[in-house]
Each structure stands twice: as structure tokens, then as C-alpha cells.
Design a protein around this motif. Structure first.
Motif, PDB file in Angstrom:
ATOM      1  N   THR A 171       0.815  -1.204   0.000  1.00 54.79           N
ATOM      2  CA  THR A 171       0.000   0.000   0.000  1.00 54.79           C
ATOM      3  C   THR A 171       0.854   1.262   0.000  1.00 54.79           C
ATOM      4  OG1 THR A 171      -1.740  -1.171   1.202  1.00 54.79           O
ATOM      5  CG2 THR A 171      -1.830   1.230   1.218  1.00 54.79           C
ATOM      6  N   VAL A 172       1.918   1.269   0.818  1.00 56.24           N
ATOM      7  CA  VAL A 172       2.797   2.427   0.929  1.00 56.24           C
ATOM      8  C   VAL A 172       4.045   2.179   0.084  1.00 56.24           C
ATOM      9  CG1 VAL A 172       4.123   3.879   2.491  1.00 56.24           C
ATOM     10  CG2 VAL A 172       1.951   2.888   3.245  1.00 56.24           C
ATOM     11  N   LYS A 173       4.192   2.930  -0.982  1.00 56.69           N
ATOM     12  CA  LYS A 173       5.349   2.806  -1.861  1.00 56.69           C
ATOM     13  C   LYS A 173       6.237   4.033  -1.685  1.00 56.69           C
ATOM     14  CE  LYS A 173       2.783   0.047  -5.230  1.00 56.69           C
ATOM     15  NZ  LYS A 173       2.347  -0.089  -6.641  1.00 56.69           N
ATOM     16  N   THR A 174       7.501   3.804  -1.276  1.00 56.03           N
ATOM     17  CA  THR A 174       8.407   4.902  -0.955  1.00 56.03           C
ATOM     18  C   THR A 174       9.494   5.122  -1.993  1.00 56.03           C
ATOM     19  OG1 THR A 174       9.800   3.406   0.350  1.00 56.03           O
ATOM     20  CG2 THR A 174       8.029   4.545   1.515  1.00 56.03           C
ATOM     21  N   ALA A 175       9.680   4.211  -2.934  1.00 57.61           N
ATOM     22  CA  ALA A 175      10.779   4.322  -3.904  1.00 57.61           C
ATOM     23  C   ALA A 175      10.686   5.634  -4.684  1.00 57.61           C
ATOM     24  CB  ALA A 175      10.750   3.133  -4.857  1.00 57.61           C
ATOM     25  N   ARG A 176      11.824   6.355  -4.752  1.00 56.95           N
ATOM     26  CA  ARG A 176      11.966   7.610  -5.484  1.00 56.95           C
ATOM     27  C   ARG A 176      10.976   8.676  -4.994  1.00 56.95           C
ATOM     28  NH1 ARG A 176      12.209   3.585  -9.017  1.00 56.95           N
ATOM     29  NH2 ARG A 176      10.065   3.938  -9.745  1.00 56.95           N
ATOM     30  N   ARG A 177      10.752   8.689  -3.685  1.00 61.79           N
ATOM     31  CA  ARG A 177       9.871   9.705  -3.088  1.00 61.79           C
ATOM     32  C   ARG A 177      10.595  10.442  -1.968  1.00 61.79           C
ATOM     33  NH1 ARG A 177       4.026   7.180  -1.802  1.00 61.79           N
ATOM     34  NH2 ARG A 177       3.547   9.407  -1.544  1.00 61.79           N
ATOM     35  N   MET A 178      10.284  11.729  -1.823  1.00 61.38           N
ATOM     36  CA  MET A 178      10.827  12.539  -0.736  1.00 61.38           C
ATOM     37  C   MET A 178       9.858  12.529   0.433  1.00 61.38           C
ATOM     38  SD  MET A 178      12.581  15.826  -2.553  1.00 61.38           S
ATOM     39  CE  MET A 178      13.203  16.363  -0.946  1.00 61.38           C
ATOM     40  N   GLU A 179      10.419  12.692   1.621  1.00 64.05           N
ATOM     41  CA  GLU A 179       9.641  12.670   2.858  1.00 64.05           C
ATOM     42  C   GLU A 179      10.007  13.881   3.694  1.00 64.05           C
ATOM     43  OE1 GLU A 179      10.505  10.119   6.720  1.00 64.05           O
ATOM     44  OE2 GLU A 179       9.560   8.876   5.181  1.00 64.05           O
ATOM     45  N   ILE A 180       9.027  14.614   4.191  1.00 64.47           N
ATOM     46  CA  ILE A 180       9.275  15.767   5.057  1.00 64.47           C
ATOM     47  C   ILE A 180       8.461  15.599   6.330  1.00 64.47           C
ATOM     48  CG2 ILE A 180       9.828  17.367   3.198  1.00 64.47           C
ATOM     49  CD1 ILE A 180       6.961  18.411   3.364  1.00 64.47           C
ATOM     50  N   GLY A 181       8.958  16.193   7.431  1.00 60.33           N
ATOM     51  CA  GLY A 181       8.236  16.037   8.677  1.00 60.33           C
ATOM     52  C   GLY A 181       8.748  16.958   9.761  1.00 60.33           C
ATOM     53  N   ALA A 182       8.058  16.942  10.889  1.00 64.46           N
ATOM     54  CA  ALA A 182       8.433  17.713  12.067  1.00 64.46           C
ATOM     55  C   ALA A 182       8.295  16.819  13.288  1.00 64.46           C
ATOM     56  CB  ALA A 182       7.556  18.948  12.203  1.00 64.46           C
ATOM     57  N   PHE A 183       9.038  17.135  14.340  1.00 66.13           N
ATOM     58  CA  PHE A 183       9.043  16.263  15.521  1.00 66.13           C
ATOM     59  C   PHE A 183       9.360  17.039  16.783  1.00 66.13           C
ATOM     60  CE2 PHE A 183      13.381  16.350  13.956  1.00 66.13           C
ATOM     61  CZ  PHE A 183      14.139  16.470  15.111  1.00 66.13           C
ATOM     62  N   MET A 184       9.089  16.403  17.905  1.00 64.14           N
ATOM     63  CA  MET A 184       9.512  16.855  19.228  1.00 64.14           C
ATOM     64  C   MET A 184      10.421  15.788  19.819  1.00 64.14           C
ATOM     65  SD  MET A 184       8.301  19.845  20.107  1.00 64.14           S
ATOM     66  CE  MET A 184       8.519  19.799  21.884  1.00 64.14           C
ATOM     67  N   GLY A 185      11.519  16.232  20.459  1.00 60.77           N
ATOM     68  CA  GLY A 185      12.488  15.298  21.021  1.00 60.77           C
ATOM     69  C   GLY A 185      12.603  15.434  22.529  1.00 60.77           C
TER      70      GLY A 185
END
Length: 255
Positions: A60-74
Motif C-alpha cells: 500500500t505504501v510505496k516509498t521508492a523515489r519519493r521525498m519525505e518531510i516532517g516535524a518532531f519533538m524530542g
């Protein structure tokens, strides 16, 4: 007196005749033994070979040749004196379904934690004396570049009508860490898990370990200081810290 009809007599006669035939020819009651020469028998097992092997069907989730952006708390797991919270952004490019390069940038929340505040003044000091650890070099920012390897992709059935996709990965790399007025090289490694709500949106949790050489805030007396001191005035020590982070990531369309 026993009376037998003609039909019963025929049935009994048939059964008696079949029993006599089997008794006279015992070979008819057993299967024949078939033997093959050893030269014609298989000497080893062979696994089937597929032209296009696939480890996951109907991904269902295909990641090949895709960019990923995000934010987080540490949250720093082993921070002794300073605020353990941090916030930041991350980005990744997936070369295929297994390999990716990941970039991380974060900033530390300023201030002391509860333990650091309790040391101003130092308990049972006479006369009362502040440790003033706030004037020692504190972690300020973190920049990292990592190689990321996805070891497992699967699905979790939460209900009869909803399935969540999962991916488990490991990462390792290096970068720079800002401590006071100095920047120190840092190595890191860890593991993480992503929980996909949709084919593009996921919750991401990382456990990271940092290894770096930095100033020791307890290596000099700070009770008489009134401002932040340069990192060069402190001795250095090897630090090994843990960090837990939680955030959201979004996969951009492939290109």
C-alpha cells in the motif's frame, strides 16, 4: 425354524465365493512393490527460482523515489541539568523501498530542568552557594545526515475494516552539535518505527543515541559568574546520550 428367501441365499453365496477367491489368490489382496534404480532417484532438493521475486505483495505504501518531510519533538533521556526538550524538522529521499538518506535539524529548548534549578543554591551548602550551571555551555542545536535502512514492512489489523501499515528501520550517520559558543562533531545511530494512517501520512517514532566530545559543565567553578562562559574554558569529556523523538511525516509524490 429359519426361513431364507432366494435373495438372501444369493447374497450369502456371493460373499462366500469372494472370500474363497481371495483365500486362494492372496496376491490379489496386496499392492505390488515397485522399485527404481538408485541412479534415477534425486540426490538433492532444489528450491524453485522466480524471475521476479517480491517480498511484499500488494504494497500500500510505496516509498521508492519519493521525498519525505516532517516535524518532531524530542526528549533527551540522559540530560542531567538542562531542559531535555527539543523540536525540529527532518527530510528523507528514498532511493528504493529499502534504502534512504535522512537529514535532521533540531533546536534545544533553553533553560534548566528541575534538577538543575534545585542546585541554585546547592543543598546543604554553607554559606548558600549557587552552582550556576546555566552559565556553562548548553546544547543548542543538532544537525545530522544519516543512511536509513528499512528492515521490515508489514500491516497491522486494528479492526475488521481498518489496516495500518508499518515500517521498521535503522539509521546511522554523523553531523554537528552546537554546545554553547562551539560546534562539535557528533556520531549517531538508532532505530525507528513509522505507522502509516494513509499511503502518504505517518506517525514516526525514533530512538537515537549520540556520541560526541563536549565541554564538561562541572569541570570549573561557576558560583561567581554572571554570564555564559566560553566552551574553551571547560575541560572536555566523551558523552553518550539517548534521545527519543515523536513526529509526523508526509511522503511527497514520486518524481
Amino acid at each position: 425354524m429359519i426361513v431364507m428367501t432366494a435373495s438372501k441365499i444369493v447374497k450369502w453365496a456371493g460373499a462366500l465365493g469372494l472370500a474363497c477367491a481371495l483365500a486362494m489368490k492372496p496376491g490379489m489382496a496386496f499392492a505390488a512393490t515397485i522399485e527404481f534404480p538408485e541412479s534415477e532417484l534425486s540426490a538433492e532438493s532444489v528450491l524453485p527460482v522466480f524471475d521476479h521475486p517480491e517480498s511484499v505483495k500488494a504494497r500500500t505504501v510505496k516509498t521508492a523515489r519519493r521525498m519525505e518531510i516532517g516535524a518532531f519533538m524530542g526528549y533527551a533521556l540522559t540530560e542531567a541539568f538542562y531542559n531535555p526538550l527539543s523540536y525540529g524538522v527532518n527530510g528523507a529521499y528514498h532511493f528504493n523501498e529499502v534504502s534512504a538518506v535522512n537529514l535532521v535539524g533540531s533546536f534545544n529548548v533553553k533553560g534548566l530542568n528541575d534538577y538543575g534549578n534545585q542546585l541554585n543554591p546547592v543543598p546543604r551548602s554553607s554559606p548558600p552557594e549557587n552552582l550556576n550551571i546555566q552559565y556553562a555551555p548548553a546544547p543548542k542545536y543538532l544537525l545530522l545526515a544519516n543512511y536509513q535502512h528499512t528492515a521490515f514492512y508489514g500491516k497491522l489489523s486494528l479492526s475488521k475494516d481498518y489496516i495500518m501499515n508499518l515500517s521498521l528501520y535503522g539509521f546511522a550517520g554523523a553531523g554537528m552539535m552546537g554546545i554553547g559558543d562551539s560546534s562539535k562533531p557528533v556520531a549517531n545511530f538508532g532505530i525507528g518505527q513509522k505507522f502509516y494512517f494513509t499511503p502518504s501520512l505517518a506517525f514516526r517514532a525514533d530512538l537515537r543515541f549520540l556520541l560526541y566530545q563536549g565541554p564538561d559543565p562541572l569541570s570549573r567553578r561557576l558560583s561567581a559568574e554572571t554570564s555564559e562562559q566560553p566552551a574553551s574554558s571547560f575541560d572536555e569529556k566523551l558523552n553518550f546520550n539517548g534521545q527519543l523523538s515523536f513526529g509526523a511525516v508526509y511522503l511527497l509524490p514520486s518524481f
